[in-house]
Design an enzyme around this catalytic site. Structure first.
Site, PDB file in Angstrom:
ATOM      1  N   ASP A   1      38.738  16.933   3.971  1.00  0.00           N
ATOM      2  CA  ASP A   1      38.246  17.213   5.013  1.00  0.00           C
ATOM      3  C   ASP A   1      37.033  17.762   5.741  1.00  0.00           C
ATOM      4  OD1 ASP A   1      39.746  19.132   4.353  1.00  0.00           O
ATOM      5  OD2 ASP A   1      41.027  19.428   6.108  1.00  0.00           O
TER       6      ASP A   1
ATOM      7  N   CYS B   1       0.882  -0.867  -0.165  1.00  0.00           N
ATOM      8  CA  CYS B   1      -0.314  -0.376  -0.424  1.00  0.00           C
ATOM      9  C   CYS B   1       0.844   0.940   0.235  1.00  0.00           C
ATOM     10  CB  CYS B   1      -0.980  -0.051   1.285  1.00  0.00           C
ATOM     11  SG  CYS B   1      -1.481  -1.527   1.210  1.00  0.00           S
TER      12      CYS B   1
ATOM     13  N   ASP C   1      42.697  13.508  -0.840  1.00  0.00           N
ATOM     14  CA  ASP C   1      43.185  14.880  -0.085  1.00  0.00           C
ATOM     15  C   ASP C   1      43.478  14.908   1.341  1.00  0.00           C
ATOM     16  OD1 ASP C   1      43.159  17.898  -0.682  1.00  0.00           O
ATOM     17  OD2 ASP C   1      42.156  17.824   1.527  1.00  0.00           O
TER      18      ASP C   1
END
Length: 731
Positions: free
Chosen positions: A624, A23, A430
């Site tokens: 970061d 449903c 990074d």
């Protein structure tokens, strides 16, 4: 302003009492078909309907339409606006504070209504079962027997029959109630009275267990996120008063006693204590905090009394953001989830039409075939045609995976990202603050024979007096004395090279090898690993200083494990010089290192790697969060690390690691792999059992009870299997 507008276009509704996954899919489909709706996603795992509107002024009309759709499909479900619900929860909390005797009166009227229905329903099922047992044990005349079976059937499955008839008038032919009703009425019509009643009883009991299992699962996931503080003790004059965290303003002073949750983000003014941060970070070791330190909402104060100055409103606090992210994670469905929803739409009609063919064709084609015999086989198809096991267990599995991740301090913004982690081929990191500590320190001072160490450091410290670069900060820190800026003149930064400045009447150049070459200064090139700053005074080279950034404790371990988990390419992007970049690359066994990059180059290099991906493979970027937003948004999966409190990173990333440990990435991948394994198990198990019962049913080797097991029994097992994800302890 833009954000507010966006918030006005996004609305959330809680669908109270929604227990049927099929449903839920229908409601989602119908709401999506509304012209005024951009997109609607119904998260069955926490009964939340997320709607994105095309125009803000259509909200009331859409709300009415949603209520109408829900009433048509599931009449007993109550649609409640989430904002109103939170408001009423707050009012209830206030009532609770004034009058403790009302403490347990928190439930919605609907919940009481449902409890009432359940008791009434239970009594009817018990009465129906007793009649069924009586008629099975004692010998009654044929008509009394039929009457008693009929009465028993009405008592046990009357509500399903009513719902089925109502759905028939709405054209809902493939609704599970209607299919069960047809299957059992069919059994009655061929004189299989005991089987018809027993199948309905088995189905009802199975459904009850299924509802219970779903509610228990929702509760378990809810409890996992039970990090919301209930109250804040605010300073008013010389006394403290308990109020709701939402009412506290920035700059207010709050008091937190031992054992209490810190309700809002702030700075400790007074006191010292150990705080348990596991709710937010998944870290088991407590942290020591004292005056001047920042604390976040959701931390648990363990032993001291803390006085805290509030720095953010509750809606902006860490705990509020985390709850919001986890609650909305279900709105971004995983491809597997979308496939199952689509599959369910076609699976049921196909099985139902196969049932029809099975009942009609053999008696027409084969002269000796009995209609009642083939009808019986067809009825088994009808019972097995409900795809509930999949429609419930798959979303629940992904939601449990997201819940378990949050318990481990990893916020995943949707099932799509959780699933995508399994297909990551390339991980781009990074360097600074991600794989390294991001804390620079002077590790070596190398003067030539014309100057002392102290003098060399003094010249560099004065040259770097106006720079706010981390390297400049580390040099000034190392110098450790007051800098008299009156002695500095003609300060000039030379992009990509260094600094030119006059110190005490002498021309000083401090920077990299490019600066020395640019000024035609003869210098001795350093072979040290780290960032090297060369110094020349009045055109004469005097020496160099080496500044290093330390690798994080678990960087090497994390990268070894990621390789073991099947990550093909590990790449690092850094603005550092080649020597530093390659040295770190060797220590971490990275596949590629791109050094000496300017911020714009990072995006370029990332896109170059993105174009080399294998088919259906993903690339993830780990940063970061500082200056990483452009690359985070370009990646298939943007992962922000150590983002506890960093708003920009939480906004830009798809996955947020709440601490700055690279090993959290391994945990996230591990949970993603386990989630996929369980979801695949559920799919194979559910489809396997259903296919087997359909096949056996077609050959007349399966009975109706086995068909009911293939429906509700399989759903139950799949739900319990999905719940294993919540309890899973990642490596």
């Amino acid at each position: 302003m833009g954000k507010d507008k966006k918030d006005n276009l996004n609305k959330q509704y809680i669908l109270k009492g929604l227990g049927c996954a099929g449903c839920a899919a229908k409601i989602e489909r119908k709401v999506n078909s509304l012209e005024e709706v951009e997109e609607a996603v119904l998260n069955f795992s926490n009964s939340t309907l997320n709607i994105c509107l095309k125009e803000e002024n259509k909200i009331n009309y859409v709300e009415e339409k949603v209520k109408e759709i829900v009433k048509n499909i599931e009449p007993h479900v109550v649609v409640e606006n989430k904002e109103n619900q939170e408001l009423s929860r707050k009012q209830k909390d206030d009532v609770h504070e004034h009058n403790h005797s009302h403490g347990h009166n928190h439930s919605h009227t609907h919940a009481h209504m449902e409890e009432g229905i359940d008791k009434k329903n239970l009594l009817m099922i018990v009465a129906g079962t007793l009649i069924f047992i009586l008629v099975s044990i004692f010998k009654f005349s044929k008509y009394v027997q039929i009457a008693m079976y009929l009465l028993s059937y009405v008592l046990i499955g009357g509500d399903i029959a009513l719902r089925a008839i109502r759905n028939l008038f709405k054209g809902e032919l493939f609704d599970e109630n209607f299919l069960m009703f047809i299957a059992t009425v069919g059994a009655f019509s061929i004189g299989e009275y005991p089987e018809a009643v027993f199948v309905m009883l088995f189905y009802k009991v199975g459904e009850a267990f299924q509802d219970r299992a779903v509610n228990k699962s929702r509760k378990s996931i809810g409890e996992l996120m039970n990090i919301r503080p209930d109250k804040a003790r605010i300073k008013l004059g010389n006394e403290y008063k308990e109020i709701s965290p939402e009412e506290v303003k920035i700059e207010d002073i709050i008091l937190v006693k031992p054992g209490e949750k810190i309700p809002l983000d702030g700075v400790v003014l007074d006191g010292e204590s150990m705080v348990n941060t596991s709710n937010l970070t998944g870290e088991s070791l407590p942290r020591n905090v004292h005056a001047g330190e920042e604390v976040l909402s959701g931390f648990i104060n363990m032993n001291g009394v803390l006085t805290i100055k509030v720095t953010k409103r509750f809606s902006e606090s860490a705990v509020s953001k985390i709850l919001d992210l986890v609650e909305n994670a279900g709105a971004k469905k995983a491809p597997t989830e979308q496939f199952i929803t689509k599959f369910a739409r076609y699976y049921t009609p196909i099985v139902v039409f196969s049932a029809l063919a099975l009942a009609v064709i053999p008696p027409i084609v084969v002269p000796t075939a009995e209609f009642s015999h083939w009808l019986r086989r067809a009825l088994i198809f009808l019972v097995v045609s409900c795809p509930c096991a999949l429609v419930i267990s798959v979303p629940l599995g992904f939601f449990a995976g997201i819940g378990n991740s949050s318990k481990n301090g990893i916020l995943i913004k949707g099932g799509n990202y959780l699933e995508a982690l399994n297909n990551v081929e390339t991980l781009v990191f990074d360097k600074t603050g991600t794989l390294t500590e991001g804390v620079f320190q002077v590790t070596k001072v190398v003067p030539n024979d014309k100057i002392s160490e102290e003098e060399l450091v003094k010249y560099i410290a004065y040259a770097e007096a106006y720079s706010n670069h981390p390297i400049a900060n580390s040099i000034r820190k190392y110098y450790g004395k007051e800098i008299d800026k009156g002695l500095i003149d003609g300060y000039e930064e030379i992009a990509g090279k260094g600094i030119k400045v006059d110190v005490m009447g002498k021309r000083v150049f401090a920077g990299n090898d490019k600066l020395m070459k640019w000024q035609d200064i003869l210098f001795k090139e350093a072979t040290d690993i780290g960032t090297v700053v060369y110094v020349a005074v009045d055109g004469e080279f005097l020496g160099h200083v080496v500044i290093s950034d330390k690798l994080k404790n678990d960087s090497i371990k994390a990268l070894v494990k990621l390789k073991e988990m099947g990550i093909k390419n590990t790449i690092m992007l850094t603005g550092d010089n080649k020597i530093v970049g390659e040295s770190i690359g060797r220590q971490l066994h990275l596949d590629k290192v791109y050094s000496e990059l300017l911020p714009g180059d990072k995006v370029e290099m990332f896109e170059k790697e993105q174009s080399n991906l294998g088919e259906n493979k993903k690339i993830a970027f780990v940063g970061d969060g500082v200056n990483d937003a452009p690359v985070l948004t370009r990646a298939d999966i943007g992962i922000a690390m150590g983002a506890l409190g960093s708003d920009a990173a939480i906004e830009a990333a798809d996955i947020v690691l709440m601490t700055d440990e690279p090993c959290k990435l391994v945990t996230a991948m591990d949970i993603a792999k386990f989630t996929r394994k369980v979801v695949v198990q559920n799919i194979i198990f559910a489809l396997g059992v259903k296919a087997a019962v359909l096949l056996l049913g077609a050959f007349g080797l399966a009975n109706m009870w086995e068909a009911v097991f293939a429906d509700v029994g399989v759903a139950l097992i799949a739900i319990f299997n999905s719940m294993r994800i919540l309890k899973y302890k990642p490596k």
